[in-house]
Design a protein around this motif. Structure first.
Motif, PDB file in Angstrom:
ATOM      1  N   THR A   1       8.239   7.716 -38.843  1.00 41.10           N
ATOM      2  CA  THR A   1       7.211   8.135 -37.889  1.00 41.10           C
ATOM      3  C   THR A   1       6.216   9.003 -38.635  1.00 41.10           C
ATOM      4  O   THR A   1       6.603   9.933 -39.340  1.00 41.10           O
ATOM      5  CB  THR A   1       7.820   8.932 -36.721  1.00 41.10           C
TER       6      THR A   1
ATOM      7  N   HIS B   1       3.311  11.527 -37.884  1.00 44.85           N
ATOM      8  CA  HIS B   1       2.685  12.321 -36.832  1.00 44.85           C
ATOM      9  C   HIS B   1       1.252  12.642 -37.253  1.00 44.85           C
ATOM     10  O   HIS B   1       1.030  13.242 -38.309  1.00 44.85           O
ATOM     11  CB  HIS B   1       3.458  13.613 -36.600  1.00 44.85           C
TER      12      HIS B   1
ATOM     13  N   ALA C   1      -3.730  13.143 -33.175  1.00 43.83           N
ATOM     14  CA  ALA C   1      -4.055  12.403 -31.958  1.00 43.83           C
ATOM     15  C   ALA C   1      -2.922  11.507 -31.451  1.00 43.83           C
ATOM     16  O   ALA C   1      -2.880  11.159 -30.273  1.00 43.83           O
ATOM     17  CB  ALA C   1      -5.301  11.549 -32.187  1.00 43.83           C
ATOM     18  N   ARG C   2      -1.993  11.107 -32.354  1.00 45.12           N
ATOM     19  CA  ARG C   2      -0.948  10.159 -31.951  1.00 45.12           C
ATOM     20  C   ARG C   2       0.132  10.105 -33.022  1.00 45.12           C
ATOM     21  O   ARG C   2      -0.029  10.630 -34.110  1.00 45.12           O
ATOM     22  CB  ARG C   2      -1.527   8.763 -31.743  1.00 45.12           C
ATOM     23  N   ASP C   3       1.217   9.437 -32.687  1.00 46.46           N
ATOM     24  CA  ASP C   3       2.286   9.160 -33.639  1.00 46.46           C
ATOM     25  C   ASP C   3       2.260   7.671 -33.967  1.00 46.46           C
ATOM     26  O   ASP C   3       2.018   6.843 -33.089  1.00 46.46           O
ATOM     27  CB  ASP C   3       3.661   9.506 -33.060  1.00 46.46           C
TER      28      ASP C   3
END
Length: 68
Positions: free
Chosen positions: A10, A12, A15-17
């Motif tokens: 993931t 990070h 604004a988003r993952d």
């Protein structure tokens, strides 16, 4: 650019993952703040046009870098 070989990564972003599975690639735009994270053992290749330093801290979950 990160290429996941095994496991799940993931990334990070503010604004988003972004979740990457084996065989998937993601390029973080230059200068963008990001934090890679793996909840399980994950193998990935980090590709860069030039040598870069990281701000990551070594720890028990961080493997030593290897040249292939």
């Amino acid at each position: 650019m990160s290429l996941v070989i095994g496991g799940r990564l993931t990334i990070h972003l503010r604004a988003r993952d972004v979740v990457l599975e084996p065989g998937e690639i993601f390029e973080v735009p230059g200068g963008m703040e990001h934090c890679p994270d793996a909840a399980e053992e994950t193998r990935f290749s980090l590709l860069s046009r030039r040598a870069q330093s990281t701000l990551g801290m070594p720890g028990e979950m961080t493997a030593e870098p290897r040249m292939l």
